[in-house]
Every structure is written in C-alpha cells, then in structure tokens.
Scaffold this motif. Structure first.
Motif: not given
Length: 716
Positions: A382, A447-448, A450-451, A454, A485, A665, A669
């Motif tokens: 990602y 998208a949300t 991924q944090p 990652t 992001q 995010v 994260f």
C-alpha cells in the motif's frame, strides 16, 4: 502478650518524634515472642527506616549527636536512619541482643528458598493464571505468621525505592549490619543453624531443576531447533537421543550435582580446583541455556506466538538470570557488597511479581511484534514508491470507491426500513463486510484501511535508523506514505461522490423517485457537519480501523501457530476430494487470505454493531468514514438538486468529510505506529531526530507529497 504488643505499636505510631518512635519500638523488641509478633515488629521497623524524615533528638540525644559526627555524608534518608538505629543499639546492649535475636530467628525459622527461588517468579504455568494470581495477591496481602521470607519481604518492602537504598548501602553500614547479626549471648550462639551459603546452594539446585524441566518439556524442546534440524532428526531415532543429550537443559542437572559433590569434597579439606572447574562448567551451561531461549523466541517469531508459551519461556529466562545471581553471591559469600546486591535484586523481583502491568509488558512485546508483522507485510503493497505504483494505487482506490457506491445505496435501504437498532447494526455490518471482502478479492483499496497496515511497515524500517542510509530510507518511506494516503483518499472520494450522485439521478429518471427522502437527505448533510460531534465520531472510527488491523494480525498469528495450512494440505478427506495438489492450493489460498478476510469481516461488523452497542449502553455514536460519507453526500445532493448548493449545511458537511479524512487516517496510523514502535523499543531521542529529518526532507522537496520523483535507471 500479643494484645500488649499491639497497644505498644499503636502508641509508637501515634508519636511524631522520630527518636521517640525508635526508642518505643526498640523497647518492645522481644526475641522470645511468637513468630507472628516478631514478624510484625520487623515490619514496623522497616516502615520506620523508609519513612524518610530527619531523626530528631530524644531520649538518646547523645547517640544521635555521635551518629551525626561519625557518619559520612549520605543523601539517602534511609541510610541516615539505619546509622542512627545502630548507634542507639550500641548504647543499649539489651535492646541490641533482642534485635539480633529476632534477625537470626527470622533466617533460622523462615523458608529462605521461597525468596531465593520464587521471588518475582509466577507460580502458575500460564499467563492468565499468573494475572489472576497477581490480582489476588494485591487484594489479599500475605499474613505475617507465614514462615517464609517472601511474605516478610513483601510486607517490609512495598516501595520501589527500597531496593535502591539497599543496593547503595555504604561499606561501613554493611559491616555493622553484619556484626549485628552476630551479636548474641552465649546461649543463642550455641544454637545450631544452617549457614546461609548452604541455603544459596539449595536454591541454586532448585532453580537448575526447574530450568531443566521447562527446557526439556515438549513445548520448548520442539522449538529449540529449526525445521531442517527437526526433519533430519526424524530420520533416525538414535540422532534424536544424541541431540537430546547435547541440549544444555539435559546436562544442567548433572552439572549441579557435580558442583555439590565438589563442594562437599572441598568442605572436607579437599583441593579447590575441582570446585572452580565445576562452577565454570555450570556457568557455561547457563549461558548455553540463555542462548537456547533466544532460539525459542526466534522460532516463535517465525512460526506464530502463543501468550502462554512466551510466558513459560520468559519465566525460564528469569530463572536462568536468578541462578546466575545466586551463583555469584554464593562464590562471593564473604563479600558484603555482593550480598547487598542480591538482596536488592530480590526486593525488586518481589515487587515486580505483584504488578500486573509489569507482567504484561514483559510478555506482550514479542506478541505485539508478531501481530504487527502481518500488517507490515501487507502494508508494503500500500506504499507507492514510484510513479507506476502511484498510478496503480489511484486505480485501486477508484475501484474501492466504485464498490463503496453500492455499499452506500444498501446502507440507505437498511436505514430506510426502520428496524430495531441492533438488527439494523447487524445488517449494516454485513453490508460493510461484504463490500470490504469484495474489495479484498478484487485487489481494490479503501483509503482509511491503509494507515493501520502501513505504519508497521515503517516500524520495520526503524531497525536500521542507526545509520544515515537507514534514516534516509525511513524518511523516503514516510514521504511515500503521505503521498499514497492522499492519492488513495482522493481516488476513493473523487469516484464515490459523482457516481453516487449519478446513481440517484438515474434512479429518479427510471422510477420517478429518489433513493432517500428530501428530509433524510437534509438530515444526512446536517449530521456530517464539522460543527458538532463529527470530529469525535471520526476519531473513534479511526480506532475501529486500527482494531481491525490488530485482529487481522492476531488471526494470521493463530493460523501459523496452529499450523492450519499443514492440517489442510494433509487432510485425508480434502486430498481424496480435491487431490493432493488441490488440497495444497486450498491451504495456500487460506494462508494468503485468512488475515485479510478476518480483518475485513471484523471491520465491517464493528462499523455496524459498535455504534448500536455504544448508543444503547454508553453514549451516542455514529460511524464517520470518509468514503462512505462522501458517497452519502453525493446521494443527498442528487435528492436536493442544485438548490442544495446554496445551503450552508452542504458546505459544513463537506468540511466535515475533510475532517474525517484527516482523523480517520491520523488516528488509525498513530495507534498502529505507536504499537509497532513499542515492539521495537524506540527511544524518544531517536523519534525526535527522525521527525527533524522528515521536516527537512519536506522543506527541500515539497512536490514529493503530490507526485513521485522520477527514478533514474540504474547504470547511468
């Protein structure tokens, strides 16, 4: 006698003067009192020593003045009080005889093995049993009539500062305390007592037996070697026996017996060389046992972590360290400084054994590292590090936005049915889970999510930040993460919003009605307003997003730990139905997707059920997810038409969606990165230097936040 002692202790506690308190306490010392009364007296003496106030002159003012003039300067109030105590006892031989008798009786009548072997060591064989044990011990302190030193030490030393002042006792105080133990009448000196050095040797024997037993158990033995070694041993049973005999745990008990035999021979007048040789051999075996425990941890890290297994191996490591400390103290039994260090270590260990937080910190670090490792492996996919990956991420995010359009429409259908809150939450959770699973198998991106995936990838790169190249690699990864992001959020929102608007317009053209009513559309816009609980709800949604990644890592760890893939690949019925190759393909498919499926299902169910549960039992909570909310605004705009552009509620809702993008995010994260960094034990100074390096990169190359730099081909 017991009631009179109680009254005297209450009277002593009521006194405000340090000197008077000590005089009253020493006056009631009685070495002939029952064990419980002598124990309670020692507990009160320890409380007086650690109280920390300056000693005021009283009946023994001359002794106090002598103590101040003879004592070297000390910054520790406990040392000053002990020095004052010893001066008072020197001027009162009757008090000194009683105090010395109580101290000797404590060592003679109490079980010292409980302190030397078990202090700081959990009794239960499992982690959760140890948690219950510590909670129970905190609620029910030991009684002073228990004849073991662990109970007395627990009651005497309850502060974290006690071990510090014991460890830093000056040499002159150590000598005087040692002399106090030897002060006795002729009758008491004639009593036979076991030397404390023999207690150390017995405790060392006990610990080596426990270490050997744990090391030879199937749980640890099966994880001592690698897979290749295990396969080789399986071919020949004689090799298994030889490998067993080479294990340090197998030889440890024999080495301890040889040491005891050499000690007996030396005590009988024999030479010292055999004893020293056996001591060195035992030290070597303890070092090999420590290396073997590291191999077990490495095996767990590669093949799945169990809390109970980590707990047992960690307890074995603690016993190895304790055995080394006891061996050092036994060899230097005439060195008072070594005795003080051992005493301080036992007090620290005993205090740590009462703390549930200490148990969790000492046993969960490896588990946290393994749980986040799945996210690190997944999160690497990602992060777009070049332009090709960046465009690929945009396409994946666009696909995720397209699937979210269907999710939004189904969500409005569920809420429009006006079902019970819990049933509505369950159906919404199923809707979210189905959408997330579809994205997973189509390799689309939300998208949300991924944090949380990652952040552990960045934490893995923290292992190399000790070098300039490692710092540069970490900063490049952070820059790529921020850029990715932003691209993922834009890819989701820029597709889900217009397509949701177009779906409502198409629905209206075909069926002459809208997906939702005008009142529902206006209420939707107002609920997303930046002025209100939207930021708070968005932050809580970020917590749910992080929790799903945690559960995904746990599922991946469980799958590996229990070797489910092997069980599927060699399952008899599956091999008969699908064939050997088909069973292996199924096992690989499950291994590849188990964590993703578990994470997506749990995330969807949490987004649907957690708001219903919290609203019913705690406080009102609604999911605020940037992609879902952007699609909802698109539907609402299609219902309200062009007139909605003049409504302040629309623009406040747009601002609210912006806050969702940031908080979804940032919160997920931050939580994931905090957990991953904790698993690496990163220091705050290193974090500050990395932050400075990131800001310096952004000032020099700000365009990297929106578009990847061109990668020069190698060889130019």
């Amino acid at each position: 006698m017991f009631d009179s002692l109680k009254r005297l202790i209450r009277k002593w506690r009521a006194s405000r003067d340090g000197g008077h308190q000590l005089d009253a306490l020493l006056a009631i010392a009685d070495q002939t009192a029952p064990y419980a009364e002598r124990s309670e007296w020692l507990i009160e003496l320890a409380h007086w020593i650690r109280r920390g106030r300056a000693v005021q002159p009283g009946v023994t003012e001359a002794a106090n003045s002598a103590a101040e003039s003879a004592a070297p300067p000390s910054k520790n109030p406990a040392h000053t009080r002990i020095r004052y105590l010893l001066h008072v006892l020197d001027r009162n031989p009757a008090w000194k005889a009683n105090v010395a008798g109580i101290l000797r009786a404590l060592l003679r009548e109490s079980d010292s093995l409980s302190l030397l072997c078990d202090a700081g060591m959990p009794v239960h064989s499992g982690f959760f049993g140890a948690v219950f044990e510590r909670v129970e011990a905190s609620l029910i302190p030991p009684a002073p009539n228990r004849r073991d030193l662990t109970a007395i030490v627990t009651l005497m030393f309850g502060s974290g500062l006690d071990a510090e002042w014991i460890d830093t006792l000056p040499a002159d105080l150590l000598a005087r305390i040692h002399a106090l133990f030897g002060f006795a009448s002729a009758e008491d000196a004639a009593r036979n007592s076991t030397p404390f050095s023999l207690d150390l040797l017995a405790a060392l024997h006990n610990l080596t037996c426990q270490i050997s037993s744990t090391g030879l158990s199937q749980t640890v033995r099966s994880r001592l070697g690698g897979a290749a070694a295990s396969d080789a041993l399986a071919d020949d049973t004689s090799d298994v026996r030889v490998a067993m005999e080479k294990q340090p745990f197998y030889r440890l008990t024999r080495a301890m017996l040889a040491l005891e035999a050499a000690h007996d021979a030396y005590a009988a007048g024999g030479p010292q060389e055999p004893l020293l040789r056996e001591v060195n051999y035992l030290r070597l075996l303890l070092d090999e046992c420590r290396v073997a425990t590291d191999n077990v941890f490495a095996h767990l890290y590669r093949n799945g972590v169990s809390v109970d297994i980590v707990f047992q191996v960690e307890r074995m490591r603690m016993r190895i360290e304790r055995a080394e400390h006891l061996l050092d103290a036994w060899l230097a039994r005439d060195d008072l400084r070594a005795v003080a260090r051992l005493s301080a270590e036992l007090v620290r260990a005993n205090q740590a054994s009462q703390s549930v937080a200490h148990l969790a910190r000492s046993n969960f670090s490896l588990l946290a590292r393994k749980v986040v490792e799945y996210s690190a492996d997944t999160g690497e996919h990602y992060i777009a590090r070049d332009r090709a990956e960046y465009l690929k991420m945009m396409r994946m995010a666009a696909g995720g936005g397209l699937v979210t359009v269907v999710t939004v429409c189904v969500k409005f259908a569920i809420t429009g049915a006006h079902l019970h809150a819990m049933l509505e939450g369950l159906l919404a959770g199923i809707n979210y889970s189905a959408s997330f699973l579809l994205m997973h198998f189509l390799h689309f991106s939300l998208a949300t999510k991924q944090p949380a995936m990652t952040a552990p990838t960045l934490a893995r790169e923290l292992d190399d930040v000790g070098t300039p190249a490692g710092v540069d690699s970490f900063v490049s990864s952070v820059t790529a993460l921020m850029r990715t992001q932003a691209a993922a959020v834009l890819g989701n929102v820029l597709l889900v919003f217009p397509v949701s608007l177009g779906v409502d317009l198409l629905w209206h053209a075909l069926f002459h009605t809208d997906l939702i009513s005008a009142d529902k559309a206006l209420a939707t816009l107002q609920s997303f307003s930046l002025v209100g609980p939207t930021p708070f709800y968005a932050a809580l949604t970020g917590v749910l997003l992080w929790s799903s990644s945690l559960l995904a890592g746990w599922a991946d760890n469980w799958f590996i730990l229990h070797r489910v893939a092997d069980a599927l690949a060699y399952n008899r019925r599956l091999r008969m139905t699908l064939g050997a190759a088909g069973a292996e393909r199924l096992a690989r498919f499950c291994r590849t997707n188990v964590a993703g499926v578990a994470g997506n299902i749990t995330l969807g169910l949490m987004l649907g059920l957690v708001p219903a549960i919290l609203t019913a039992f705690a406080f009102k909570f609604e999911v605020r997810h940037v992609t879902l909310s952007a699609g909802s605004i698109g539907v609402a705009l299609g219902v309200l038409g062009k007139d909605a552009l003049r409504l302040p509620a629309l623009w406040w809702a747009v601002a609210g969606v912006g806050s969702m993008a940031i908080l979804n995010v940032a919160v997920s994260f931050a939580l994931a990165f905090y957990m991953a960094a904790k698993s690496r034990d990163l220091r705050r100074s290193a974090v500050r230097s990395l932050r400075g390096a990131i800001w310096q990169r952004l000032r020099r190359r700000p365009l990297e936040l929106v578009w990847p730099a061109k990668v020069e081909p190698q060889g130019r």
